[in-house]
Design a protein around this motif. Structure first.
Motif, PDB file in Angstrom:
ATOM      1  N   UNK A  91      19.074  28.270 -51.484  1.00 45.00           N
ATOM      2  CA  UNK A  91      18.949  27.541 -52.752  1.00 45.00           C
ATOM      3  C   UNK A  91      19.955  28.076 -53.764  1.00 45.00           C
ATOM      4  N   UNK A  92      20.109  29.402 -53.774  1.00 46.10           N
ATOM      5  CA  UNK A  92      21.073  30.012 -54.702  1.00 46.10           C
ATOM      6  C   UNK A  92      22.491  29.586 -54.312  1.00 46.10           C
ATOM      7  N   UNK A 107      26.745  23.514 -57.121  1.00 45.00           N
ATOM      8  CA  UNK A 107      26.345  22.329 -57.876  1.00 45.00           C
ATOM      9  C   UNK A 107      26.856  22.428 -59.323  1.00 45.00           C
ATOM     10  N   UNK A 108      26.652  23.599 -59.928  1.00 41.05           N
ATOM     11  CA  UNK A 108      27.132  23.803 -61.297  1.00 41.05           C
ATOM     12  C   UNK A 108      28.653  23.828 -61.367  1.00 41.05           C
ATOM     13  N   UNK A 145      20.843  16.494 -52.627  1.00 43.30           N
ATOM     14  CA  UNK A 145      19.957  16.159 -51.495  1.00 43.30           C
ATOM     15  C   UNK A 145      19.544  17.435 -50.761  1.00 43.30           C
ATOM     16  N   UNK A 146      20.533  18.285 -50.486  1.00 46.19           N
ATOM     17  CA  UNK A 146      20.220  19.543 -49.802  1.00 46.19           C
ATOM     18  C   UNK A 146      19.329  20.433 -50.668  1.00 46.19           C
ATOM     19  N   UNK A 147      19.548  20.370 -51.978  1.00 46.47           N
ATOM     20  CA  UNK A 147      18.754  21.200 -52.887  1.00 46.47           C
ATOM     21  C   UNK A 147      17.283  20.782 -52.862  1.00 46.47           C
ATOM     22  N   UNK A 170      27.797  40.078 -48.759  1.00 46.37           N
ATOM     23  CA  UNK A 170      27.033  41.332 -48.701  1.00 46.37           C
ATOM     24  C   UNK A 170      25.753  41.224 -49.523  1.00 46.37           C
ATOM     25  N   UNK A 171      25.860  40.657 -50.737  1.00 44.24           N
ATOM     26  CA  UNK A 171      24.656  40.517 -51.584  1.00 44.24           C
ATOM     27  C   UNK A 171      23.626  39.622 -50.877  1.00 44.24           C
ATOM     28  N   UNK A 172      24.116  38.508 -50.318  1.00 43.10           N
ATOM     29  CA  UNK A 172      23.188  37.590 -49.634  1.00 43.10           C
ATOM     30  C   UNK A 172      22.538  38.276 -48.439  1.00 43.10           C
TER      31      UNK A 172
END
Lengths: 163, 505
Positions: free
Chosen positions: B123-124, B130-131, B192-194, B275-277
């Protein structure tokens, strides 16, 4: 009292949203700076000449694979140099892309320079020669602050373009 | 190390809660509705975005002009809509960030909760593009910077031969098709994916809270509306690829990583993001405290009433066909993969009553590691230990108030979740002379670790939800710590003393 606290909390939230959506400002390029962008893809010459196959060699091949010439796929790396006067802004030898080293070599470089007049020279060697350039162009250009000067190679005319 | 981070983070959240608690009752505290608030902000983005799209032109020359028209000539509606679109998107990032941090510091991502945690990561990854594609569409100097930097980032993925960033070096090279592509991604592809991602994110939750309270929606909308009117979102100068913007008003919520593309390199930025993900994704499997056993059904006492199914916040209990040949048609069945051992099902079970006189206390559904029988034994052991008026407190095991209560010498029974405590236990403590009053500490501000503990407890005490508190119990003998007036005393010891004073009167 609770209502005042609620209003203050939502106002603070909106203030944070409004503030961080534009501040602090980000300086991308200094006031007296400009950019020279070197952006293009170019395929070097093939490493070897095509060789005509003898009739005997052709006979050994399956009928659907009989080509009259055997051309090596590998290409030379592309050497590019960009100078402002005597100062080298960019000098690199780029390998051809692809696992058989038969694709284009690509350059994408945005180089920050001081604004003002520059005697620019750009040269490219794509045939494996040691020193001389196969293509080159020299021009004196006055770059205003913030200017983005783009140098490309036009495959149709085989010339450098400076926009 | 992780536990230390949890503690430090919890300290920050408690610090933030204290001033917030002055303004909001537990249920109205925005910190308790961060996920739902994010969804609400996305609604604002959707509605305002539809209005903007009506007037937007997807071409190199038309994009900037159409946004300028909306901003200046139609400022009273289009301008406000544009600002709302921008600020609601930014607000969503704030709530997402706080939501992730809160779930982390309160340790709500391990064990059975891994699915909800891990499905939050895509989602992130969707919300930022998106933004970013939204900024691209304005085609001003900021859009130019975003387009070039994004293309540099994409070029670093070693699957393209030609440089995408090369397309943004001169106006002649730029095609209207880029705007069509960006508009497609921004308006259809990513949303749509969101939506699918949000569905997946809450898929395992029972009764997911998608909407915040109405008053909160109205207040946040009003705050963003005022911000839009007072400080409207404006474009930079029109994009000019022959020049480079020198100073930008960056939206740090979405574009914070972009300066790093110039300062480091696109490769390092990818490495950082991946890495964060990766760290976020593996967190649920890092070593943690011992996992408790899931709830266990004892068919001899289960009458198939379904209350446990209704109350379980994680959909871990379901009704299945009876297997023991009794006249009941259904029985409860616990999915050990979903059960978080909160005990809310035990609190809902009509057979979990401490008044049972025959045999040992075995309810239809119980927690093996913190059984109803053990709770009753604790009440019997602690009750009457206090000087009159005698108060027995109940506190949640994961909340710091339990520690505070122990430190203050208050007779306290720990529960896995406040809703593990069926109202009959309160009745038992009072009517059997173990206490003159019962103090329910629960979680700080009713911010339940297991989603619905505070809500179910309030509804059961108010006799709005089964199992209800018996009418013979005087409400004045029960203090609900996270509700007014008791919540106004910040220290547990003060709350306890205030309650004892009220019992004396």
């Amino acid at each position: 009292m609770k209502l005042a606290g609620e209003i203050a909390a939502y106002a603070a939230f909106a203030a944070v949203v409004g503030l961080l959506s534009v501040w602090p400002r980000y300086e991308l390029l200094g006031e007296d700076r400009a950019l020279v962008s070197l952006v293009f893809s170019h395929a070097g010459e093939r490493v070897g000449e095509c060789r005509r196959l003898s009739q005997e060699e052709l006979n050994k091949l399956p009928p659907n694979m009989r080509k009259p010439a055997d051309c090596p796929r590998e290409r030379y790396p592309v050497r590019i140099e960009l100078r402002s006067g005597s100062e080298a802004l960019y000098r690199k030898t780029l390998a051809p892309s692809g696992i058989w080293a038969d694709g284009k070599a690509s350059v994408y470089e945005r180089i920050e320079v001081p604004a003002g007049a520059h005697d620019l020279f750009v040269g490219m060697n794509d045939s494996g020669g040691a020193e001389e350039f196969d293509f080159s162009r020299s021009e004196t250009i006055d770059l205003f602050p913030g200017r983005n000067l783009v140098i490309q190679f036009d495959e149709q005319t085989q010339q450098f373009l400076i926009r | 190390m992780i536990e230390r981070l949890h503690r430090a983070g919890r300290g920050v959240f408690q610090g933030l809660r204290r001033p917030m608690a002055r303004a909001f009752d537990g249920a109205e505290n925005p910190l308790n509705h961060l996920g739902a608030l994010t969804v609400f902000f996305l609604w604002i983005v959707l509605v305002s975005g539809i209005w903007l799209f009506i007037f937007f032109r997807t071409s190199v020359s038309g994009a900037f002009d159409s946004v300028e028209y909306l901003t200046h000539e139609q400022w009273y509606l289009g301008g406000i809509m544009r600002s709302l679109h921008r600020y609601a998107s930014d607000a969503a990032i704030v709530t997402i960030l706080l939501h992730v941090l809160k779930e982390f510091v309160f340790n709500r991502y391990r064990g059975k909760r891994w699915f909800t945690w891990v499905t939050g990561v895509p989602l992130i990854w969707m919300i930022f593009p998106l933004g970013i594609t939204g900024y691209w569409l304005v085609w001003d100097e900021l859009a130019q910077y975003v387009a070039i930097s994004s293309a540099e980032l994409i070029d670093r993925i070693p699957i393209f031969t030609d440089s995408m960033a090369g397309n943004f070096q001169s106006d002649e090279l730029l095609s209207n098709r880029f705007f069509t592509l960006m508009a497609f991604l921004h308006l259809i592809g990513l949303p749509i994916f969101l939506v699918f991602g949000i569905w997946l994110h809450v898929f395992r939750l029972n009764s997911p809270r998608i909407n915040p309270p109405r008053r909160m929606m109205a207040a946040t909308f009003l705050a963003l509306l005022v911000l839009s009117a007072v400080y409207p979102a404006l474009s930079h100068e029109r994009a000019d690829l022959a020049a480079t913007p020198q100073v930008l008003r960056l939206d740090w919520f979405y574009l914070h990583v972009y300066p790093l593309i110039q300062a480091w390199s696109p490769g390092w930025v990818w490495a950082l993001l991946v890495a964060i993900s990766a760290v976020i994704i593996v967190l649920p499997w890092t070593p943690a405290q011992k996992q408790e056993q899931p709830a266990k059904v004892t068919l001899d006492y289960c009458n198939g009433c379904e209350r446990c199914v209704d109350d379980c916040p994680f959909g871990a209990v379901e009704m299945v066909a009876r297997t023991d040949g009794t006249s009941y048609t259904h029985q409860a069945s616990v999915d050990p993969d979903l059960c978080v051992s909160c005990g809310i099902c035990v609190g809902a079970c009509p057979t979990a009553t401490p008044f049972r006189s025959q045999g040992s206390l075995i309810p239809g559904i119980d927690l093996p590691d913190r059984s109803a029988a053990a709770l009753r034994a604790d009440i019997e052991a602690l009750g009457g230990r206090d000087a009159e008026p005698r108060v027995v407190a109940f506190a949640c095991r994961d909340d710091r108030q339990l520690h505070e209560a122990h430190k203050a010498g208050i007779p306290t029974v720990s529960v896995n979740c406040m809703a593990q405590l069926s109202p009959s236990f309160i009745d038992f403590a009072l009517s059997r002379g173990h206490a003159d009053g019962v103090l329910l500490l629960g979680c700080q501000d009713g911010n339940c670790c297991y989603r619905f503990g505070a809500n179910w407890t309030e509804q059961r005490l108010a006799r709005q939800r089964d199992p209800m508190l018996r009418k013979r119990v005087e409400p004045t003998k029960i203090a609900v710590g996270w509700l007014s007036p008791w919540a106004e005393h910040k220290r547990v010891a003060d709350r306890y003393e205030a309650f004892r004073r009220s019992l004396r009167q």
